[in-house]
Design a protein around this motif. Sequence first.
Motif, short mmCIF file in Angstrom:
data_model
loop_
_atom_site.label_atom_id
_atom_site.label_comp_id
_atom_site.label_asym_id
_atom_site.label_seq_id
_atom_site.Cartn_x
_atom_site.Cartn_y
_atom_site.Cartn_z
N ILE A 141 0.83 -1.20 0.00
CA ILE A 141 0.00 0.00 0.00
C ILE A 141 0.87 1.26 0.00
N PHE A 142 1.93 1.27 0.82
CA PHE A 142 2.81 2.44 0.86
C PHE A 142 3.42 2.69 -0.52
N GLY A 143 3.90 1.64 -1.15
CA GLY A 143 4.49 1.80 -2.47
C GLY A 143 3.49 2.30 -3.50
N ALA A 144 2.28 1.76 -3.45
CA ALA A 144 1.24 2.19 -4.39
C ALA A 144 0.89 3.65 -4.18
N ALA A 145 0.82 4.08 -2.92
CA ALA A 145 0.48 5.47 -2.63
C ALA A 145 1.57 6.41 -3.13
N LEU A 146 2.83 6.05 -2.92
CA LEU A 146 3.93 6.90 -3.37
C LEU A 146 4.03 6.93 -4.89
N ASP A 147 3.57 5.86 -5.55
CA ASP A 147 3.62 5.79 -7.00
C ASP A 147 2.46 6.55 -7.66
N SER A 148 1.43 6.87 -6.89
CA SER A 148 0.23 7.48 -7.45
C SER A 148 0.47 8.78 -8.22
N PRO A 149 1.37 9.67 -7.77
CA PRO A 149 1.57 10.92 -8.52
C PRO A 149 2.32 10.75 -9.82
N ALA A 150 2.80 9.56 -10.12
CA ALA A 150 3.59 9.36 -11.34
C ALA A 150 2.77 9.75 -12.57
N PRO A 151 3.38 10.42 -13.55
CA PRO A 151 2.64 10.80 -14.77
C PRO A 151 2.21 9.59 -15.57
N ASP A 152 1.17 9.76 -16.35
CA ASP A 152 0.64 8.64 -17.14
C ASP A 152 1.66 8.09 -18.13
N ASP A 153 2.60 8.94 -18.56
CA ASP A 153 3.57 8.50 -19.57
C ASP A 153 4.92 8.10 -18.96
N VAL A 154 4.92 7.75 -17.67
CA VAL A 154 6.19 7.45 -17.00
C VAL A 154 6.91 6.28 -17.65
N TYR A 155 6.15 5.34 -18.25
CA TYR A 155 6.78 4.18 -18.89
C TYR A 155 6.98 4.37 -20.40
N ALA A 156 6.68 5.55 -20.90
CA ALA A 156 6.83 5.76 -22.34
C ALA A 156 8.28 5.53 -22.75
N PRO A 157 8.53 4.65 -23.74
CA PRO A 157 9.91 4.36 -24.15
C PRO A 157 10.55 5.54 -24.86
N HIS A 158 11.83 5.40 -25.10
CA HIS A 158 12.58 6.43 -25.82
C HIS A 158 11.86 6.80 -27.12
N ASP A 159 11.75 8.10 -27.37
CA ASP A 159 11.00 8.59 -28.53
C ASP A 159 11.74 8.24 -29.83
N PRO A 160 11.14 7.38 -30.64
CA PRO A 160 11.83 6.95 -31.87
C PRO A 160 11.39 7.74 -33.10
N GLU A 161 10.90 8.97 -32.88
CA GLU A 161 10.28 9.74 -33.98
C GLU A 161 11.16 9.83 -35.22
N HIS A 162 12.44 10.01 -35.02
CA HIS A 162 13.31 10.21 -36.18
C HIS A 162 14.19 8.99 -36.47
N SER A 163 13.81 7.85 -35.89
CA SER A 163 14.64 6.67 -36.10
C SER A 163 13.79 5.42 -36.22
N PRO A 164 13.54 4.95 -37.45
CA PRO A 164 12.78 3.70 -37.64
C PRO A 164 13.42 2.52 -36.92
N LEU A 165 14.75 2.52 -36.82
CA LEU A 165 15.44 1.42 -36.14
C LEU A 165 15.05 1.39 -34.66
N LEU A 166 15.02 2.55 -34.02
CA LEU A 166 14.62 2.61 -32.62
C LEU A 166 13.16 2.23 -32.46
N ALA A 167 12.33 2.59 -33.42
CA ALA A 167 10.92 2.22 -33.35
C ALA A 167 10.77 0.71 -33.28
#
Length: 228
Positions: A141-167
């Motif tokens: 419960i403590f961990g879940a409460a402390l994690d609650s303010p995390a942004p929705d995109d916290v797990y978003a991977p590295h942005d591969p916008e300019h690199s098809p290989l990274l995508a």
Amino acid sequence: MSLIDRESIVDAALAQLRADGLDGLTMRALARRLGVSNSALYNHVPSRAAVLAAVQERFVTRLDAGGFGTVSLRQALARWAWSYLVQLREHPELVPVIVAVPVAQAPRTSGMYQRVISGFAAAGWPEESIIASMSVLETFIFGAALDSPAPDDVYAPHDPEHSPLLARTYEAFAEAVAAQRARPRDVIFTIGLDAALTGLHQLWGTGRGWDAISVPYQPPGRVGGGDR
């Protein structure tokens, strides 16, 4: 008439904790926030420890321990856990307070734990398992409460916008994140709580006990290594 009382002191302590954390809650800082002298504050509370205990006691009154003895242990624990999470989301600054305040200084807290522990005992759980099981749930419960303010995109991977290989490199990661975003906000806590309750029941509610724990404790320095 006094300008302060116990409730206003707790209100000010909560504000001080929110602003400066546990280390920032001193009697001097609290008196300054209340606009009174240190001596005036000590007329109402004898110490910083007493202030923290009063904060803890108010928090506990807002937890739902009413299911113990009236519904199944699993239902009662779920109600208690969800109420715990809701309150800590509103006051995440209280996590270190709850960890730091000895229960011996907080009679209402002792009463709350008495109800929880009695629920385990009434369900037939071995005495030696009860504190450990309750602590597992509180830690989650403590961990879940402390994690609650995390942004929705916290797990978003590295942005591969300019690199098809990274995508292609992060394709599975990105797809998993996108699938998770479609789920309700509290699905993580729901899954975790269900897993914790199920796992604890399999260990203790069925009488399997300590020997059934699949990942035994290893002292630091021994994890992953052989005998040397």
